[in-house]
Design a protein around this motif. Structure first.
Motif, PDB file in Angstrom:
ATOM      1  N   UNK A 167      -0.704  -0.163   0.720  1.00 22.96           N
ATOM      2  CA  UNK A 167       0.195  -1.219   1.387  1.00 22.96           C
ATOM      3  C   UNK A 167       0.272  -1.274   2.905  1.00 22.96           C
ATOM      4  N   UNK A 168       0.208   0.108   3.419  1.00 22.58           N
ATOM      5  CA  UNK A 168       0.276   0.362   4.927  1.00 22.58           C
ATOM      6  C   UNK A 168      -1.087  -0.304   5.394  1.00 22.58           C
ATOM      7  N   UNK A 169      -2.110  -0.048   4.601  1.00 20.02           N
ATOM      8  CA  UNK A 169      -3.483  -0.752   5.218  1.00 20.02           C
ATOM      9  C   UNK A 169      -3.700  -2.148   5.027  1.00 20.02           C
ATOM     10  N   UNK A 170      -3.137  -2.572   3.884  1.00 19.20           N
ATOM     11  CA  UNK A 170      -3.059  -4.126   3.525  1.00 19.20           C
ATOM     12  C   UNK A 170      -2.374  -4.801   4.755  1.00 19.20           C
ATOM     13  N   UNK A 171      -1.147  -4.378   4.937  1.00 11.61           N
ATOM     14  CA  UNK A 171      -0.362  -5.091   5.991  1.00 11.61           C
ATOM     15  C   UNK A 171      -0.713  -5.005   7.264  1.00 11.61           C
TER      16      UNK A 171
END
Length: 292
Positions: A167-171
């Motif tokens: 999630x962190x990487x995608x955001x």
């Protein structure tokens, strides 16, 4: 373009003032964490921004348009709780609906589904999903269109560490492409990993953390930490290991450094912010009996 503007926004439930003459503006794409105890009005505020709730008074402008403009939903997505899912439909049914509504390519859908690793359970009905599976589906539906503004209400809830990292990487990738992300969370450690733009909702007001603690200490990881000594003055950096350093900068300067090094051999691989007294500021703003 003004991404979000709140003007004199008020909202009360009985004698409780959730929003009290709130003025707030976002002009540059960012990842913003909205932090407050349960019941403080985080979800109410996001509902109002998305025009799913009405303020008592005041105005909301999103992407230079009134938030009542229904065409905004081509550029704005909002992840709410799992009550918005259809329990007798499959995850694939939900993804197909978003794909058709936003006319997304199969390549885009495949990319996001693969990023979040949800392909293995998309054929199952949502009523069979665990909490974490529902969260991943909800997040996928919100980020699929790559909107200009995405709001996520407690997206980390129910996710395992691997999913949180994804999630962190995608955001962060979405933000680099120009998307503004507003998310609520109680996990201050993960907030620090995702962003240094934190806004408290305290006693009806939005309080940016930079007004309380303007300087931030960052633990950074890169292939050669020694390189940073050529970019910063000695007071701003402390080497910990050959690949790890602690730097002290304003959030604006840290953002500039990340952008400067992005895509180079010295790109920052991990950044964890430790604001001056973050936890203390939280308890300073919210008395013990307000924290649930």
């Amino acid at each position: 373009m003004t991404i979000l503007a709140l003007h004199a926004l008020t909202k009360s439930f009985g004698q409780q003032h959730i929003l009290n003459q709130v003025d707030f503006q976002i002009d540059t794409p960012t990842i913003m964490a909205l932090v407050a105890p349960n019941g403080s009005g985080k979800t109410t505020l996001m509902d109002i921004i998305a025009n799913l709730g009405r303020p008592d008074s005041g105005t909301v402008t999103v992407l230079d348009r009134p938030n009542t403009d229904q065409h905004l939903y081509t550029d704005l997505t909002y992840m709410q709780g799992d009550s918005t899912l259809f329990m007798n439909m499959t995850g694939q049914d939900h993804v197909d609906l978003i794909q058709r509504s936003y006319q997304l390519t199969a390549a885009r859908v495949d990319q996001v589904v693969t990023d979040f690793g949800i392909g293995q359970f998309l054929k199952k009905k949502v009523k069979t999903y665990s909490l974490g599976m529902k969260q991943l589906l909800l997040i996928t539906l919100a980020v699929l269109p790559a909107p200009k503004l995405v709001m996520l209400d407690e997206p980390i809830n129910g996710l395992d560490p691997k999913a949180v990292q994804v999630l962190r990487n995608v955001l962060q990738a979405l933000n680099r492409q120009g998307t503004t992300v507003i998310f609520s969370s109680h996990d201050l450690n993960e907030v620090d990993r995702l962003t240094d733009n934190v806004v408290f909702l305290a006693h009806g007001k939005l309080v940016p953390i930079t007004t309380l603690a303007p300087t931030t200490t960052y633990t950074v990881v890169l292939s050669d930490a020694q390189f940073l000594t050529s970019q910063l003055i000695p007071e701003q950096i402390k080497l910990i290991t050959p690949t790890k350093a602690i730097v002290t900068l304003t959030p604006e300067k840290m953002t500039a450094l990340q952008k400067q090094l992005q895509g180079t051999t010295h790109e920052l691989l991990d950044v964890v912010a430790t604001r001056q007294g973050t936890e203390a500021l939280y308890f300073q703003l919210f008395s013990q009996n307000e924290i649930h």
